[in-house]
Design a protein around this motif. Structure first.
Motif, PDB file in Angstrom:
ATOM      1  N   ASN A  23      -3.904  18.259   6.979  1.00 58.02           N
ATOM      2  CA  ASN A  23      -2.828  18.814   6.456  1.00 58.02           C
ATOM      3  C   ASN A  23      -2.419  18.955   6.065  1.00 58.02           C
ATOM      4  N   LYS A  24      -3.999  19.430   4.712  1.00 53.91           N
ATOM      5  CA  LYS A  24      -4.651  20.031   3.497  1.00 53.91           C
ATOM      6  C   LYS A  24      -4.825  21.437   3.357  1.00 53.91           C
ATOM      7  N   LYS A  27      -1.165  22.821   3.281  1.00 59.02           N
ATOM      8  CA  LYS A  27      -0.492  22.778   1.928  1.00 59.02           C
ATOM      9  C   LYS A  27      -1.271  23.954   1.259  1.00 59.02           C
ATOM     10  N   ASN A  52      -9.329  14.191  -0.658  1.00 60.99           N
ATOM     11  CA  ASN A  52      -9.156  15.079   1.122  1.00 60.99           C
ATOM     12  C   ASN A  52      -8.592  16.698  -0.089  1.00 60.99           C
ATOM     13  N   THR A 129       1.065  19.209  -3.597  1.00 57.24           N
ATOM     14  CA  THR A 129       2.118  19.634  -3.281  1.00 57.24           C
ATOM     15  C   THR A 129       2.887  20.487  -4.121  1.00 57.24           C
ATOM     16  N   ILE A 155       2.618   8.510   4.184  1.00 63.24           N
ATOM     17  CA  ILE A 155       2.885  10.300   2.965  1.00 63.24           C
ATOM     18  C   ILE A 155       1.777   9.494   1.378  1.00 63.24           C
ATOM     19  N   GLY A 156       1.739  10.510   1.182  1.00 62.20           N
ATOM     20  CA  GLY A 156       0.611  10.379   0.031  1.00 62.20           C
ATOM     21  C   GLY A 156       1.545  10.817  -1.291  1.00 62.20           C
ATOM     22  N   THR A 157       1.548  12.239  -2.049  1.00 64.17           N
ATOM     23  CA  THR A 157       2.504  12.623  -2.701  1.00 64.17           C
ATOM     24  C   THR A 157       3.513  13.185  -1.936  1.00 64.17           C
ATOM     25  N   GLY A 158       4.170  12.676  -1.125  1.00 63.64           N
ATOM     26  CA  GLY A 158       5.114  13.509  -0.056  1.00 63.64           C
ATOM     27  C   GLY A 158       5.572  14.678   0.314  1.00 63.64           C
ATOM     28  N   GLY A 159       4.464  15.896  -0.371  1.00 58.95           N
ATOM     29  CA  GLY A 159       4.786  17.249   0.077  1.00 58.95           C
ATOM     30  C   GLY A 159       4.897  17.326   1.618  1.00 58.95           C
ATOM     31  N   THR A 160       3.984  16.340   2.489  1.00 58.37           N
ATOM     32  CA  THR A 160       4.090  16.955   3.764  1.00 58.37           C
ATOM     33  C   THR A 160       5.228  16.656   4.679  1.00 58.37           C
ATOM     34  N   TYR A 241      -5.429   6.710   4.487  1.00 57.45           N
ATOM     35  CA  TYR A 241      -3.785   6.754   4.913  1.00 57.45           C
ATOM     36  C   TYR A 241      -3.023   7.741   7.036  1.00 57.45           C
ATOM     37  N   SER A 269      -2.992  13.516   9.833  1.00 57.23           N
ATOM     38  CA  SER A 269      -3.270  14.189   9.094  1.00 57.23           C
ATOM     39  C   SER A 269      -4.196  14.757   8.495  1.00 57.23           C
ATOM     40  N   GLY A 270      -5.935  13.906   9.374  1.00 53.70           N
ATOM     41  CA  GLY A 270      -7.153  14.392   8.866  1.00 53.70           C
ATOM     42  C   GLY A 270      -7.511  12.772   7.762  1.00 53.70           C
ATOM     43  N   GLY A 271      -8.098  13.895   6.608  1.00 50.15           N
ATOM     44  CA  GLY A 271      -8.472  12.581   6.236  1.00 50.15           C
ATOM     45  C   GLY A 271     -10.085  12.190   6.086  1.00 50.15           C
TER      46      GLY A 271
HETATM   47  C1  LIG Z   1      -3.461  14.271   1.218  1.00 50.55           C
HETATM   48  C2  LIG Z   1      -2.587  13.339   3.118  1.00 50.55           C
HETATM   49  C3  LIG Z   1      -1.912  12.836   2.974  1.00 50.55           C
HETATM   50  C4  LIG Z   1      -1.202  12.441   2.221  1.00 50.55           C
HETATM   51  O1  LIG Z   1      -0.055  13.585   2.116  1.00 50.55           O
HETATM   52  P1  LIG Z   1       1.116  14.226   1.027  1.00 50.55           P
HETATM   53  O2  LIG Z   1       1.528  15.706   1.034  1.00 50.55           O
HETATM   54  O3  LIG Z   1       0.810  14.089  -0.417  1.00 50.55           O
HETATM   55  O4  LIG Z   1       2.043  13.480   1.116  1.00 50.55           O
HETATM   56  C5  LIG Z   1      -1.645  11.899   3.989  1.00 50.55           C
HETATM   57  N1  LIG Z   1      -3.085  11.991   5.276  1.00 50.55           N
HETATM   58  C6  LIG Z   1      -3.979  12.335   5.066  1.00 50.55           C
HETATM   59  C7  LIG Z   1      -5.368  12.530   5.564  1.00 50.55           C
HETATM   60  C8  LIG Z   1      -4.096  13.235   3.831  1.00 50.55           C
HETATM   61  O5  LIG Z   1      -5.538  14.277   3.889  1.00 50.55           O
END
Ligand SMILES: *Cc1c(COP(=O)(O)O)cnc(C)c1O
Length: 289
Positions: A23-24, A27, A52, A129, A155-160, A241, A269-271
């Protein structure tokens, strides 16, 4: 486990780029374009030693010939984490910031000090985000994904998740599985939608019971689920995540949350870059490929 009739699809964002995927990628996309438009040669951002976001920013900046500065939370360890080792190899210049100042990093005074120290730069917040990140994440879903009934993401910060909610159709429900402990995420997502003037057509629902103790915390039950999932499907998951996302969705399937024949699209979303560091810290042996 009794079998359930749902159709599960996985969108492998982890595969879109060998180092700057996930997802980065989305972003960073418009942020790096904006930096170029504004003629910035330097990107400065923040993160922890296993982030990440730090990893992807370093990789993307190297690919684009931009200078990158990573402000890392806390003190330098004896040894660089694999994440920071890689960021450094990409040419990112790493600087540590004590936790107290780090908490206040959004304050004008802290940013001014950074400008005095490093000169002019394009700032990307921790986790990446902002408005342009959400704009990028609105491009994760493609035409063919709009047939899906459900879209699930971590969800981390919620931007995605905000980008997904903004781009999903009225017939769809977006499910967010929080990697962090706490109910604050309900407010956070509402706030992100409101402050970016997004009026979602889709429904969305957030789940806060799958954090396994909090951000970057885990239990053996999660590791066992991830191992089994990867052995069966050949798809690696990260413990911060996507492991929690997939665990949560499988649990919801078990509990008959979904109607029969529902189609569910999960965003990988990777990581995966974080797995090496995770294994080292916790003496685990999760697969990263
Ligand atoms: C950063 C990340 C997220 C969270 O994304 P947000 O936009 O911060 O909610 C989810 N999955 C992975 C693998 C990430 O690296």
């Amino acid at each position: 486990m009794t079998s359930k009739k749902v159709n599960l699809y996985i969108k492998r964002l982890d595969l879109i780029h060998p180092t700057a995927g996930g997802n980065k990628y989305f972003k960073l996309l418009y942020n790096l374009k904006e930096a170029e438009i504004r003629s910035h040669k330097t990107i400065l951002t923040f993160g922890g030693a296993y982030s990440n976001h730090i990893y992807s920013t370093a990789a993307a900046c190297q690919a684009l010939g931009l200078r990158s500065i990573g402000i890392i939370r806390g003190e330098a360890g004896k040894q660089l984490s694999p994440t920071l080792e890689y960021a450094k190899e990409c040419g990112m210049s790493l600087h540590y910031m004590d936790r107290e100042t780090y908490r206040n990093k959004q304050q004008a005074e802290v940013v001014e000090n950074l400008r005095r120290q490093f000169g002019s730069f394009y700032l990307i917040p921790e986790g990446g985000t902002n408005k342009l990140a959400i704009k990028g994440c609105m491009e994760i879903l493609r035409e063919e994904d709009h047939r899906m009934d459900y879209i699930g993401a971590a969800i981390g910060t919620g931007g995605t998740l905000t980008g997904l909610i903004a781009s999903a159709r009225a017939s769809q429900t977006v499910l967010g599985i929080s990697s962090l402990k706490g109910e604050f995420i309900h407010k956070e997502i509402a706030c992100l939608l409101e402050s970016h003037a997004i009026e979602p057509k889709a429904k969305y629902e957030l789940f806060t019971d799958y954090h396994f103790g909090g951000y970057a915390k885990y239990k053996q039950e999660l590791i066992e689920f991830m191992r089994e999932f990867t052995d069966q499907n050949g798809i690696p998951l990260d413990p911060i995540y996507t492991g929690k996302l997939f665990y949560g969705i499988y649990d919801l399937i078990k509990k008959d949350y979904f109607h029969e024949h529902a189609s569910i699209l999960l965003i990988h979303s990777g990581g995966l870059q974080g797995i090496e560091g995770f294994n080292m810290r916790h003496q685990e042996n999760l697969r990263s490929s």
